[in-house]
Design a protein around this motif. Structure first.
Motif, PDB file in Angstrom:
ATOM      1  N   ALA A 143      -7.546   6.476  -2.932  1.00 57.95           N
ATOM      2  CA  ALA A 143      -7.200   5.471  -1.917  1.00 57.95           C
ATOM      3  C   ALA A 143      -8.321   4.452  -1.773  1.00 57.95           C
ATOM      4  O   ALA A 143      -8.082   3.244  -1.634  1.00 57.95           O
ATOM      5  N   ARG A 146       5.336   4.073   1.693  1.00 54.96           N
ATOM      6  CA  ARG A 146       4.691   2.824   2.066  1.00 54.96           C
ATOM      7  C   ARG A 146       3.856   3.024   3.340  1.00 54.96           C
ATOM      8  O   ARG A 146       4.295   3.675   4.286  1.00 54.96           O
ATOM      9  N   VAL A 147       2.676   2.451   3.330  1.00 54.82           N
ATOM     10  CA  VAL A 147       1.810   2.500   4.510  1.00 54.82           C
ATOM     11  C   VAL A 147       2.273   1.434   5.495  1.00 54.82           C
ATOM     12  O   VAL A 147       2.456   0.272   5.131  1.00 54.82           O
ATOM     13  N   TYR A 149       4.375  -3.432   7.049  1.00 53.49           N
ATOM     14  CA  TYR A 149       3.839  -2.880   5.813  1.00 53.49           C
ATOM     15  C   TYR A 149       2.617  -3.702   5.395  1.00 53.49           C
ATOM     16  O   TYR A 149       2.551  -4.910   5.621  1.00 53.49           O
ATOM     17  N   PHE A 178       0.860  -1.181   0.000  1.00 51.88           N
ATOM     18  CA  PHE A 178       0.000   0.000   0.000  1.00 51.88           C
ATOM     19  C   PHE A 178       0.897   1.232   0.000  1.00 51.88           C
ATOM     20  O   PHE A 178       1.865   1.310   0.774  1.00 51.88           O
ATOM     21  N   MET A 179       0.540   2.211  -0.831  1.00 52.25           N
ATOM     22  CA  MET A 179       1.305   3.448  -0.926  1.00 52.25           C
ATOM     23  C   MET A 179       0.353   4.635  -0.797  1.00 52.25           C
ATOM     24  O   MET A 179      -0.724   4.662  -1.411  1.00 52.25           O
ATOM     25  N   ARG A 180       0.761   5.625  -0.023  1.00 50.36           N
ATOM     26  CA  ARG A 180       0.033   6.900   0.046  1.00 50.36           C
ATOM     27  C   ARG A 180       1.045   8.025   0.151  1.00 50.36           C
ATOM     28  O   ARG A 180       2.009   7.937   0.920  1.00 50.36           O
ATOM     29  N   THR A 239      -4.905   2.479  -0.696  1.00 47.35           N
ATOM     30  CA  THR A 239      -3.655   2.746  -1.402  1.00 47.35           C
ATOM     31  C   THR A 239      -3.936   3.539  -2.672  1.00 47.35           C
ATOM     32  O   THR A 239      -4.950   3.333  -3.345  1.00 47.35           O
ATOM     33  N   GLU A 240      -3.045   4.450  -2.999  1.00 46.80           N
ATOM     34  CA  GLU A 240      -3.205   5.287  -4.188  1.00 46.80           C
ATOM     35  C   GLU A 240      -2.508   4.700  -5.410  1.00 46.80           C
ATOM     36  O   GLU A 240      -2.635   5.229  -6.513  1.00 46.80           O
ATOM     37  N   GLN A 241      -1.811   3.598  -5.236  1.00 51.11           N
ATOM     38  CA  GLN A 241      -1.020   3.022  -6.320  1.00 51.11           C
ATOM     39  C   GLN A 241      -1.928   2.329  -7.346  1.00 51.11           C
ATOM     40  O   GLN A 241      -2.756   1.490  -6.989  1.00 51.11           O
ATOM     41  N   HIS A 269      -7.813  -4.010  -3.944  1.00 50.33           N
ATOM     42  CA  HIS A 269      -7.063  -4.931  -3.089  1.00 50.33           C
ATOM     43  C   HIS A 269      -7.998  -5.954  -2.450  1.00 50.33           C
ATOM     44  O   HIS A 269      -7.711  -7.158  -2.431  1.00 50.33           O
ATOM     45  N   ASP A 305      -0.143  -5.480  -0.888  1.00 55.66           N
ATOM     46  CA  ASP A 305      -1.194  -5.152  -1.847  1.00 55.66           C
ATOM     47  C   ASP A 305      -1.417  -6.372  -2.744  1.00 55.66           C
ATOM     48  O   ASP A 305      -0.551  -6.741  -3.536  1.00 55.66           O
TER      49      ASP A 305
END
Length: 301
Positions: free
Chosen positions: A78, A23-24, A30, A17-19, A71-73, A85, A33
């Protein structure tokens, strides 16, 4: 995945997960995802190794972090990322069960964060709580069927080494109309206490098949932690009724249970060594117990 895991050397940001470009993580972990093909390969390798090499048939999928809003990826937002996910994770579970249909996966969700029927339509069993006070756990056990089917609601029974016989019985009763998670200091219990555990499991095996289709009811209403008396009923398809009754502490020596239309022969199923008084007055059953005690009753009609 832990923030200090050696496996991180084989990963990149696409695994997580990325924001805001980072990394979240929560509690030094972590969030993986499951839209990532690399994550799916890694997760499959772990499951395959556990089942085929180690012979594992029961896996507790614990989940003790809060990854936030998503997550924004590879997502429009998000929330969009979180939805993708979640759907990918469910699809992965479906594939796992297609490969290993006899595998049991327990859904354990850090206070209920994954306690939903997207998950429970796949997983066999749901951990309900890590409550360590067995007197309080009676309320959680009694109320659990409001959120999860009884045959999926795992209740910890954990008699401790210094527990007297009544404490052991109380622990066992909390789990017996739901799904037993047997724990505790079993090897260090007194002989009397250990026999109570044996008797409870032996009795549970006589009713567990019917619990899969039995319906719950609450003769005292839903329970609060301050209630002196707690009760949960289960009615089987053939009309047979089981009642779990707990008395915590206080001055009320007897409790009246309104059981309209359910009157019949009352039998104490468990424990067999400590009998509690019961009496019918029309459709009201009165149960008398000492403090910190519990029992399972059967109503045969």
């Amino acid at each position: 995945m832990g923030v200090k895991s050696p496996k991180l050397a084989e990963t990149d940001d696409s695994w997580f997960f990325m924001r805001h470009g980072k990394r979240v993580f929560d509690r030094s972990r972590y969030q993986l995802d499951f839209t990532s093909p690399a994550v799916l390969r890694h997760a499959d390798e772990v499951i395959d190794r556990l089942v085929t090499e180690y012979g594992v048939g029961y896996i507790k999928m614990d989940y003790n972090i809060e990854p936030g809003i998503g997550t924004e990826q590879h997502a429009d937002s998000a929330g969009d990322g979180l939805l993708k996910h979640n759907r990918a994770y469910l699809a992965w579970l479906d594939a796992v069960f297609a490969r290993y249909p006899q595998l049991i996966i327990e859904n354990c969700g850090s206070g209920g964060l994954r306690m939903d029927y997207a998950m429970l339509s796949r997983c066999s069993i749901q951990s309900t709580s890590d409550q360590e006070d067995y007197l309080k756990y009676a309320t959680i056990a009694a109320n659990a069927p409001t959120a999860v089917t009884p045959e999926q609601a795992a209740i910890w029974s954990y008699p401790l080494r210094d527990d007297d016989e009544q404490a052991v019985i109380f622990n066992q009763v909390s789990a017996m109309l739901l799904r037993i998670h047997q724990s505790g200091h079993l090897a260090e219990l007194s002989g009397q206490g250990f026999r109570q555990v044996q008797d409870a499991i032996r009795y549970y095996k006589t009713l567990r098949q019917q619990l899969k289709t039995a319906l719950p009811f609450w003769p005292l209403g839903l329970s609060s932690f301050t209630d002196e008396w707690v009760a949960l009923g289960m009615q089987a398809e053939d009309g047979k009724v089981w009642l779990a009754v707990w008395r915590r502490e206080g001055d009320q020596a007897s409790c009246e249970l309104s059981l309209t239309g359910l009157k019949g022969k009352i039998v104490q199923g468990y424990p067999s060594t400590v009998q509690h008084a019961t009496a019918w007055d029309n459709d009201v059953l009165t149960v008398t117990m000492p403090p910190r005690s519990a029992a399972i009753f059967e109503i045969r009609r």
